[in-house]
Design an enzyme around this catalytic site. Structure first.
Site, PDB file in Angstrom:
ATOM      1  N   HIS B 113       0.863  -1.181   0.000  1.00  0.00           N
ATOM      2  CA  HIS B 113       0.000   0.000   0.000  1.00  0.00           C
ATOM      3  C   HIS B 113       0.902   1.234   0.000  1.00  0.00           C
ATOM      4  O   HIS B 113       2.008   1.191   0.540  1.00  0.00           O
ATOM      5  CB  HIS B 113      -0.842  -0.049   1.280  1.00  0.00           C
ATOM      6  CG  HIS B 113      -1.944   0.947   1.342  1.00  0.00           C
ATOM      7  ND1 HIS B 113      -1.735   2.258   1.681  1.00  0.00           N
ATOM      8  CD2 HIS B 113      -3.276   0.822   1.115  1.00  0.00           C
ATOM      9  CE1 HIS B 113      -2.894   2.896   1.670  1.00  0.00           C
ATOM     10  NE2 HIS B 113      -3.847   2.056   1.317  1.00  0.00           N
ATOM     11  N   ASP B 190       2.447  -4.967   7.712  1.00  0.00           N
ATOM     12  CA  ASP B 190       1.260  -4.141   7.510  1.00  0.00           C
ATOM     13  C   ASP B 190       0.061  -5.099   7.505  1.00  0.00           C
ATOM     14  O   ASP B 190      -0.210  -5.758   6.506  1.00  0.00           O
ATOM     15  CB  ASP B 190       1.387  -3.404   6.171  1.00  0.00           C
ATOM     16  CG  ASP B 190       0.087  -2.708   5.762  1.00  0.00           C
ATOM     17  OD1 ASP B 190      -0.870  -2.720   6.544  1.00  0.00           O
ATOM     18  OD2 ASP B 190       0.052  -2.153   4.643  1.00  0.00           O
ATOM     19  N   GLN B 193      -5.128  -5.386   6.403  1.00  0.00           N
ATOM     20  CA  GLN B 193      -6.105  -6.326   5.826  1.00  0.00           C
ATOM     21  C   GLN B 193      -5.979  -7.715   6.448  1.00  0.00           C
ATOM     22  O   GLN B 193      -6.652  -8.653   5.995  1.00  0.00           O
ATOM     23  CB  GLN B 193      -5.892  -6.443   4.304  1.00  0.00           C
ATOM     24  CG  GLN B 193      -5.962  -5.139   3.550  1.00  0.00           C
ATOM     25  CD  GLN B 193      -7.334  -4.508   3.574  1.00  0.00           C
ATOM     26  OE1 GLN B 193      -8.330  -5.181   3.850  1.00  0.00           O
ATOM     27  NE2 GLN B 193      -7.398  -3.226   3.296  1.00  0.00           N
ATOM     28  N   LYS B 216     -11.151  -0.889   9.820  1.00  0.00           N
ATOM     29  CA  LYS B 216     -11.285  -2.006   8.878  1.00  0.00           C
ATOM     30  C   LYS B 216     -11.766  -3.264   9.590  1.00  0.00           C
ATOM     31  O   LYS B 216     -11.863  -4.331   9.003  1.00  0.00           O
ATOM     32  CB  LYS B 216      -9.943  -2.283   8.196  1.00  0.00           C
ATOM     33  CG  LYS B 216      -9.518  -1.164   7.240  1.00  0.00           C
ATOM     34  CD  LYS B 216      -8.287  -1.543   6.475  1.00  0.00           C
ATOM     35  CE  LYS B 216      -7.581  -0.372   5.850  1.00  0.00           C
ATOM     36  NZ  LYS B 216      -8.294   0.270   4.749  1.00  0.00           N
TER      37      LYS B 216
END
Lengths: 120, 400
Positions: B113, B190, B193, B216
């Site tokens: 990202h 990271d 997600q 999220k």
């Protein structure tokens, strides 16, 4: 610069409509941004003409008119260009009539006549 | 797990009648989270760690309780959890605070990202670090050989996603972390997600840092978490200073507090953090194993349904087992924004279109105008997938 045409046409269309209907004025700004972006070869996420096209296609799809949706999708640029040219021509003519009316006062129509003749 | 029962908890689903497939961007919020945030503002709105009155004590208690919940959720210790604004801030904190010296190397992938890429690109521009990239195969997956080639003794940090926000794929994290540690490098994961969709245990993973966002995973926006091994957090310098980060301040000097407090400068987003606590309770009640299992079934169905469209190009792993319920695709050469807008206007289906803040990743796979992304979560159903795919077929019919 052919890619600028839909956005420039939309700019004209919404510019004229926006004169009379304030709710369309934000679209003028968006169309202008789109036009400038395309002219400057800047990349934009979703251009204004794409949004208008998608809205029109969705409008017909939602009403089950798939043929019309297909037609708009295929000929969007041509439709917008033709519509843009018509609106420009009509606007120029209406402006001319308006100016003439202001200068000459009342139009020379009589009640008996079916249409008003305007002498150029 | 009963998705129909779950759906009742989400006011947006009730009020908007929307098919929400944009969960990788942000998830919807259940009533329990909204109530927790409202409760803070209505009943004990104050600041933690400063005042001694009972409202402040209650805020502090609830705030620290969430730190415990987060630590349990990912298998960490409470003092290893730093609250940030979001994943982006957590990653930036590492980029600014790890104390890179000239010549240090950071190894990452082209699938990251932008928020995991730009802070390090800036360090390259400043001439501080060398940034090297590991490239994936055609299915956006990595083999370990390429990692072994890139990571060496000069590598200070490896930055890697837990789950790709474009392809839904998972790199072999444990093995990559092992290679990095053998070379003395730190690993920053990271997991924006990852944590919302998988049972993540930082101790089992053995990563040094892990970042994720509240919004999220059913929680409020404006809250993120950074996990760091305690000894690693101790080595970091805070990149913002202010109230609550210090033990003592003199006119000419100050003494920093211990982690995690030295990183949490100023008044925090108490309402957001408390909301995150409610979101964690909600997910824990369902069970992350169940979340994972349900999403796999959605992923299988979604892949199967999308593959019935001839002109579709799906990016990432072909097999549903190797991805989460997130699929990026293009149909023929159609503009992805147009597809997304028509889906929204005709059927109230919310998907993401564009570059997903991962332009290098999409361009590498030839999607120069971006793609359409459908990302699912616990409240999505197979019936919604049917409507979505049916509508895509109609769009294809119109646009052909």
């Amino acid at each position: 610069m052919i890619f600028c045409i839909p956005c420039s046409m939309l700019l004209i269309i919404f510019g004229i409509i926006g004169l009379f209907f304030p709710k369309y004025r934000p679209f003028v700004k968006e169309a202008w941004k789109c036009f400038v972006n395309k002219l400057m070869m800047r990349k934009c996420e979703a251009s204004f003409d794409t949004k208008v096209k998608a809205s029109l296609v969705a409008y017909f799809m939602k009403r089950g008119n798939m043929k019309m949706a297909k037609f708009v999708n295929k000929y969007f640029n041509i439709i917008v260009t033709i519509f843009g040219i018509i609106i420009v021509v009509v606007s120029i003519y209406l402006t001319y009539l308006f100016v003439k009316w202001i200068i000459l006062g009342q139009s020379p129509c009589t009640a008996e006549e079916a249409t008003c003749k305007i002498e150029i | 797990m009963n998705p129909e029962r779950i759906r009742e908890d989400f006011p947006v689903l009730r009020k908007q009648n929307v098919i929400y497939f944009d969960n990788a961007c942000t998830t919807l919020k259940p009533q329990q989270v909204i109530d927790a945030v409202m409760n803070y503002y209505e009943n004990y709105s104050s600041c933690a760690g400063r005042s001694v009155h009972k409202l402040a004590k209650e805020t502090e208690e609830k705030f620290e309780e969430v730190r415990n919940k987060v630590s349990k959720f990912i298998g960490a210790k409470r003092e290893e959890i730093v609250f940030t604004k979001n994943t982006t801030e957590a990653i930036n904190l590492i980029a600014y605070s790890l104390g890179f010296k000239k010549g240090d190397k950071v190894v990452t992938t082209i699938l990251e990202h932008h928020s995991a890429l730009l802070p390090f690109q800036l360090l390259v521009k400043k001439g501080i670090i060398n940034l090297e990239f590991v490239y994936p195969n055609d299915e956006a997956e990595f083999n370990l050989k390429s990692w072994k080639e890139k990571i060496d003794k000069n590598t200070k940090l490896v930055v890697i996603h837990h789950t790709s926000n474009v392809f839904g794929s998972n790199p072999p994290l444990k093995e990559i972390i092992k290679i990095a540690h053998e070379n003395g490098a730190f690993v920053l994961v990271d997991a924006a997600q990852g944590v919302p969709h998988y049972e993540v245990n930082v101790k089992k993973l053995d990563c040094d840092f892990l970042a994720f966002s509240s919004h999220k995973m059913l929680g409020p926006t404006g809250v993120g978490c950074l996990y760091g091994k305690y000894h690693a957090l101790e080595q970091l310098e805070p990149f913002i200073l202010g109230g609550n980060t210090i033990k003592e301040v003199k006119v000419n000097n100050f003494k920093l507090d211990e982690p995690p407090y030295k990183f949490e400068a100023g008044i925090q987003n108490y309402a957001g953090v408390i909301g995150l606590g409610a979101a964690l309770d909600y997910l824990r009640k369902i069970g992350m194993k169940n979340v994972e299992k349900y999403e796999k079934s959605l992923s299988e169905y979604l892949m199967e349904s999308l593959n019935s469209i001839d002109e579709i190009k799906i990016y990432g792993p072909k097999e549903f087992k190797r991805r989460c319920a997130l699929v990026s695709f293009n149909i023929s050469s159609f503009n992805p924004h147009e597809i997304a807008m028509i889906l929204d206007k005709t059927s109230n289906i919310a998907v993401r279109s564009g570059m997903f803040c991962a332009q290098p990743a999409l361009e590498y796979f030839g999607a120069i105008n971006g793609a359409v992304r459908a990302s699912l979560y616990i409240y999505n159903t197979k019936e919604e997938i049917d409507i979505f795919v049916g509508q895509l077929k109609k769009i294809l019919e119109v646009m052909k």
